[in-house]
Design an enzyme around this catalytic site. Structure first.
Site, PDB file in Angstrom:
ATOM      1  N   GLY A  33       0.828  -1.199   0.000  1.00 25.41           N
ATOM      2  CA  GLY A  33       0.000   0.000   0.000  1.00 25.41           C
ATOM      3  C   GLY A  33       0.861   1.246   0.000  1.00 25.41           C
ATOM      4  O   GLY A  33       2.041   1.192   0.361  1.00 25.41           O
ATOM      5  N   GLN A  80       2.886   9.994   1.442  1.00 29.82           N
ATOM      6  CA  GLN A  80       4.183   9.305   1.377  1.00 29.82           C
ATOM      7  C   GLN A  80       4.987   9.702   0.147  1.00 29.82           C
ATOM      8  O   GLN A  80       6.195   9.452   0.085  1.00 29.82           O
ATOM      9  CB  GLN A  80       3.996   7.782   1.374  1.00 29.82           C
ATOM     10  CG  GLN A  80       3.498   7.242   2.708  1.00 29.82           C
ATOM     11  CD  GLN A  80       3.375   5.736   2.656  1.00 29.82           C
ATOM     12  OE1 GLN A  80       2.373   5.206   2.186  1.00 29.82           O
ATOM     13  NE2 GLN A  80       4.400   5.037   3.120  1.00 29.82           N
ATOM     14  N   CYS A 138       6.192  -0.400   6.812  1.00 29.63           N
ATOM     15  CA  CYS A 138       5.785   0.794   6.070  1.00 29.63           C
ATOM     16  C   CYS A 138       6.929   1.212   5.162  1.00 29.63           C
ATOM     17  O   CYS A 138       8.087   1.216   5.579  1.00 29.63           O
ATOM     18  CB  CYS A 138       5.461   1.917   7.062  1.00 29.63           C
ATOM     19  SG  CYS A 138       4.965   3.457   6.274  1.00 29.63           S
ATOM     20  N   LEU A 139       6.612   1.569   3.927  1.00 26.45           N
ATOM     21  CA  LEU A 139       7.652   1.997   2.989  1.00 26.45           C
ATOM     22  C   LEU A 139       8.358   3.268   3.467  1.00 26.45           C
ATOM     23  O   LEU A 139       9.475   3.534   3.045  1.00 26.45           O
ATOM     24  CB  LEU A 139       7.050   2.223   1.595  1.00 26.45           C
ATOM     25  CG  LEU A 139       6.527   0.968   0.887  1.00 26.45           C
ATOM     26  CD1 LEU A 139       5.877   1.346  -0.442  1.00 26.45           C
ATOM     27  CD2 LEU A 139       7.636  -0.056   0.669  1.00 26.45           C
ATOM     28  N   HIS A 195      -4.015   1.009   7.869  1.00 27.74           N
ATOM     29  CA  HIS A 195      -2.665   1.590   7.888  1.00 27.74           C
ATOM     30  C   HIS A 195      -2.580   2.771   6.919  1.00 27.74           C
ATOM     31  O   HIS A 195      -2.106   3.853   7.283  1.00 27.74           O
ATOM     32  CB  HIS A 195      -1.654   0.492   7.518  1.00 27.74           C
ATOM     33  CG  HIS A 195      -0.246   0.955   7.364  1.00 27.74           C
ATOM     34  ND1 HIS A 195       0.780   0.529   8.184  1.00 27.74           N
ATOM     35  CD2 HIS A 195       0.325   1.817   6.471  1.00 27.74           C
ATOM     36  CE1 HIS A 195       1.912   1.123   7.804  1.00 27.74           C
ATOM     37  NE2 HIS A 195       1.664   1.905   6.764  1.00 27.74           N
ATOM     38  N   GLU A 196      -3.062   2.557   5.701  1.00 29.77           N
ATOM     39  CA  GLU A 196      -2.992   3.632   4.700  1.00 29.77           C
ATOM     40  C   GLU A 196      -3.904   4.798   5.074  1.00 29.77           C
ATOM     41  O   GLU A 196      -3.543   5.961   4.889  1.00 29.77           O
ATOM     42  CB  GLU A 196      -3.353   3.105   3.306  1.00 29.77           C
ATOM     43  CG  GLU A 196      -2.444   2.007   2.771  1.00 29.77           C
ATOM     44  CD  GLU A 196      -0.968   2.321   2.881  1.00 29.77           C
ATOM     45  OE1 GLU A 196      -0.580   3.503   2.761  1.00 29.77           O
ATOM     46  OE2 GLU A 196      -0.193   1.380   3.113  1.00 29.77           O
ATOM     47  N   HIS A 244      -2.326   7.179   7.368  1.00 30.70           N
ATOM     48  CA  HIS A 244      -1.388   8.119   6.733  1.00 30.70           C
ATOM     49  C   HIS A 244      -2.099   9.419   6.352  1.00 30.70           C
ATOM     50  O   HIS A 244      -1.499  10.491   6.400  1.00 30.70           O
ATOM     51  CB  HIS A 244      -0.794   7.522   5.453  1.00 30.70           C
ATOM     52  CG  HIS A 244       0.411   6.655   5.681  1.00 30.70           C
ATOM     53  ND1 HIS A 244       1.584   7.119   6.232  1.00 30.70           N
ATOM     54  CD2 HIS A 244       0.637   5.343   5.409  1.00 30.70           C
ATOM     55  CE1 HIS A 244       2.469   6.127   6.291  1.00 30.70           C
ATOM     56  NE2 HIS A 244       1.916   5.034   5.801  1.00 30.70           N
TER      57      HIS A 244
HETATM   58 ZN   LIG Z   1       2.815   3.205   5.666  1.00 31.55          ZN
END
Ligand SMILES: [Zn+2]
Length: 155
Positions: free
Chosen positions: A46, A51, A91-92, A133-134, A137
């Site tokens: 995701g 991000q 997480c990226l 999670h997304e 953000h």
């Molecule tokens: Zn993330």
């Protein structure tokens, strides 16, 4: 295909609240395409617009093995949550780390798709985790603030 730079933990944009998308114009469509490219290139499940430095309420998710089940959520709203699951999350924007986070077992969410059409869906298990999670953000929340413990993992 165009990749965007993934912002990393410590970048203050990750702690800001994103704004609703008013018009799904060509710029937004390009952003979504680039977010998908960037997510797949980074092998993530995701990616949310902040991000890649854009404070817009957009995220993309693909939890499939085959990497061919892209889902796009614009102006998402989680309408219902049920139960709880505890599991590892990464997480990226926080590379090389994981943490155990409690998330709802099931959710109901509504959002706009890339054509501006509203849809509603239910998700459970890992997909529910990825969506929550997304969605966090978009409110400037990283999983690390919810995890009991964050630990290093081998890459
Ligand atoms: Zn993330």
């Amino acid at each position: 295909m165009a990749l965007r730079t993934i912002r990393l933990d410590g970048d203050e944009i990750l702690n800001k609240k994103s704004k609703k998308v008013k018009d799904i114009n060509e710029k937004i469509k390009t952003l979504v395409d680039d977010m998908l490219d960037t997510m797949y290139e980074a092998n993530g499940v995701g990616l949310a617009a902040p991000q890649v430095g854009m404070l817009k309420r957009i995220f993309v998710v693909d939890v499939s093995e085959e990497r061919d089940q892209a889902m796009v959520f614009i102006n998402p709203e989680i309408e219902e949550t049920e139960g709880e699951q505890i599991g590892a999350e990464g997480c990226l924007s926080v590379p090389g780390k994981q943490g155990e986070v409690a998330r709802p077992q099931r959710i109901k969410i509504k959002a706009l798709d890339i054509n501006g059409d509203e849809f509603e869906m239910e998700a459970k298990d890992f997909l529910a985790r990825a969506i929550c999670h997304e969605n966090d953000h978009l409110n400037g929340i990283l999983y690390t603030s919810k995890a009991k413990e964050v630990f290093e993992v081998w890459k």
